[in-house]
Design a protein around this motif. Structure first.
Motif, PDB file in Angstrom:
ATOM      1  N   LYS A  40       0.828  -1.217   0.000  1.00 55.59           N
ATOM      2  CA  LYS A  40       0.000   0.000   0.000  1.00 55.59           C
ATOM      3  C   LYS A  40       0.858   1.263   0.000  1.00 55.59           C
ATOM      4  N   SER A  41       1.791   1.314   0.935  1.00 61.02           N
ATOM      5  CA  SER A  41       2.644   2.509   1.016  1.00 61.02           C
ATOM      6  C   SER A  41       3.452   2.669  -0.261  1.00 61.02           C
ATOM      7  N   THR A  42       3.975   1.571  -0.753  1.00 58.41           N
ATOM      8  CA  THR A  42       4.798   1.628  -1.956  1.00 58.41           C
ATOM      9  C   THR A  42       3.997   2.176  -3.136  1.00 58.41           C
ATOM     10  N   PHE A 160      -2.414  10.173   1.450  1.00 60.03           N
ATOM     11  CA  PHE A 160      -2.346   9.970   2.898  1.00 60.03           C
ATOM     12  C   PHE A 160      -1.886   8.552   3.169  1.00 60.03           C
ATOM     13  N   ASP A 161      -0.798   8.410   3.933  1.00 64.83           N
ATOM     14  CA  ASP A 161      -0.332   7.069   4.285  1.00 64.83           C
ATOM     15  C   ASP A 161      -0.609   6.801   5.765  1.00 64.83           C
ATOM     16  N   GLU A 162      -1.675   6.127   6.039  1.00 61.96           N
ATOM     17  CA  GLU A 162      -2.085   5.810   7.409  1.00 61.96           C
ATOM     18  C   GLU A 162      -1.991   7.026   8.330  1.00 61.96           C
ATOM     19  N   PRO A 163      -2.736   8.077   8.011  1.00 66.28           N
ATOM     20  CA  PRO A 163      -2.579   9.330   8.746  1.00 66.28           C
ATOM     21  C   PRO A 163      -2.999   9.258  10.214  1.00 66.28           C
TER      22      PRO A 163
HETATM   23 MG   LIG Z   1       2.601   1.181   4.846  1.00 71.91          MG
END
Ligand SMILES: [Mg+2]
Ligand SMILES: Nc1ncnc2c1ncn2[C@@H]1O[C@H](COP(=O)(O)OP(=O)(O)OP(=O)(O)O)[C@@H](O)[C@H]1O
Lengths: 240, 219
Positions: A40-42, A160-163
């Motif tokens: 996901k982050s990637t 937004f990455d797991e804000p």
């Molecule tokens: Mg991540």
């Protein structure tokens, strides 16, 4: 607004994203969910080139950002990002955090940058904290400042990455509320989140990743009530 | 034991003027040294291999040979090699800056690595180019972390600066020797400059501690 075509990302021998294709329309909000390590982050970081895609194409506003002719800095100015751990500049005040990039990168005058910053701080409910240093803020306040900082560059897209993952439970709502307000402004948003209720409420579409594959791409009511794949079903059983 | 500080008193102003020379020398060396050290540290963390190799090689040369040899080489070999008659003070500052760059680059590199990588990512995500990112975001935080180490490096420079007396710079040390030569008294002038060095080093140490405490309170 964002079109992803056959995106592949590898770290050395490890293929983390496998042939991902999807599209996010202008003003659309997508929630990206999936188990830990699913990429996901990637995926998110490929969209502002914090990770350089190994193969495939990503178009933002019609521009192929994977092309070698593309100006990476220009892309990033137009794509804001909010991180799990806020990443505020500790040696700058809240105001300094918000005005730094607009002045340095966009070349705004101090007065113009401050005006935009103050307006954004008011919107996230923190105008009285303008002169404070980040260390004096709570987690929820820090994240709201981080959102305002990204918005100060007036981007077309927000990532937004797991804000809310690093926040104490009582502070999650204030950040989600700010994000909900943002949705209403019609900005394009991609949000990696574990807040399923939030995803269901604000997202136009849910992207479910597993093992680097884009397994499902569906509207939230479809995805949450009748996920097609076994993997998504198992995942939802665990988190809901 | 017959000490005769009385005979030294007329030479006292001459010796004291050496404080300015020594301090100026140390300050210039530190300033150039840390600037060069910062550039070297950036080479060391660069993604371009030859730049990294160069920086590592540079550091190993200056760490692997005696400072006094480096000083002699710069002072005596420069006129021979490039035909420029280098003054003792120029040779001293140049050598000390080059040498200090080698040592401080390691410290600065560690300081940069210790800055949370999220700071870099936040800057990049805002479209900030490499130079302003380093100058405005990363280095200020790195230097804050390593300030005590850099003060120690400056103290070492201050003490080592006595070496430039060997090439004729009229610093504190050299002035003590000159006075000794004139008066045939050795202990007295040497002990006087010894005390002066000690006081300067202690002063710097104290100042560093106050600074460190104040910074600790600010975060
Ligand atoms: Mg991540
Ligand atoms: N810089 C990197 N170098 C090597 N491997 C990496 C790197 N970044 C991520 N990975 C690997 O890529 C895979 C996907 O990572 P990613 O961070 O995108 O997952 P994620 O879905 O965001 O997980 P989480 O929910 O834990 O944040 C993981 O196996 C991770 O170990």
């Amino acid at each position: 607004m964002i079109r992803i075509e056959h995106l592949v990302k590898s770290f050395g021998p490890l293929e983390v994203l496998k042939d991902i294709s999807t599209e996010v329309g202008s003003g659309e909000v997508v929630a990206i969910i999936g188990p830990s390590g699913s990429g996901k982050s990637t995926l998110l970081r490929c969209i502002n080139l914090l990770e350089i895609p190994t193969a495939g194409h990503i178009f933002v506003d019609g521009v192929d950002i994977t092309s070698s002719k593309c100006d990476i800095l220009k892309v990033r100015q137009n794509v804001g990002m909010v991180f799990q751990h806020f990443n505020l500049f500790p040696h700058k005040t809240v105001m300094g955090n918000l005005t730094y990039a607009p002045m340095k990168v966009r070349g705004l005058s101090k007065a113009d940058a401050s005006e935009i910053a103050l307006d954004l701080l008011t919107k996230v409910g923190l105008s009285e904290k303008a002169d404070q240093y980040p260390s004096r803020l709570s987690g929820g306040q820090k994240q709201r400042v981080a959102i305002a900082r990204a918005l100060a560059m007036q981007p077309d897209v927000m990532l937004f990455d797991e804000p809310t993952s690093a926040l104490d439970p009582e502070m999650v709502k204030e950040v989600l509320d700010v994000m909900k307000g943002l949705v209403k402004t019609g900005i394009t948003m991609a949000i990696v989140t574990h807040e399923m209720g939030f995803a269901r409420e604000v997202a136009d579409r849910v992207l479910f990743l597993d093992g680097g594959y884009l397994v499902e791409d569906a509207p939230p009511d479809v995805f949450f009530s009748a996920p097609k794949s076994d993997r998504a079903q198992q995942f939802l059983e665990k988190v809901l | 034991m017959n000490l005769d500080f009385g005979q030294i008193i007329p030479s006292l102003p001459f010796i004291l003027n050496g404080i300015v020379v020594t301090l100026k020398f140390t300050l210039l060396s530190a300033l150039f040294g840390f600037t060069l050290g910062t550039l070297l540290s950036l080479l060391k963390i660069s993604s371009i291999k030859p730049l990294r190799w160069f920086a590592e090689f540079y550091t190993s040369i200056f760490r692997g040979t005696p400072l006094i040899l480096q000083l002699a080489l710069v002072y005596f070999a420069t006129p021979q090699l490039i035909g420029y008659k280098i003054s003792p003070i120029e040779a001293g500052v140049l050598t000390f800056a080059l040498n200090s760059a080698a040592y401080s680059s390691e410290t600065i590199r560690a300081g940069i690595m210790a800055v949370d990588k999220g700071q870099r990512e936040a800057s990049m995500s805002l479209g900030v180019p490499y130079r302003p990112m380093m100058l405005d975001i990363i280095l200020p935080q790195a230097f804050k972390n390593i300030l005590p180490a850099l003060v120690n490096e400056s103290i070492a420079l201050l003490k080592d600066s006595a070496l430039v007396s060997t090439i004729g710079v009229l610093d504190l040390m050299r002035r003590a020797q000159v006075v000794a030569g004139q008066t045939f008294l050795y202990f007295e002038p040497l002990i006087i400059v010894g005390v002066i060095y000690y006081v300067m080093v202690m002063g710097l140490t104290q100042a560093a501690q106050v600074l460190e405490r104040r910074m600790r309170r600010s975060d």
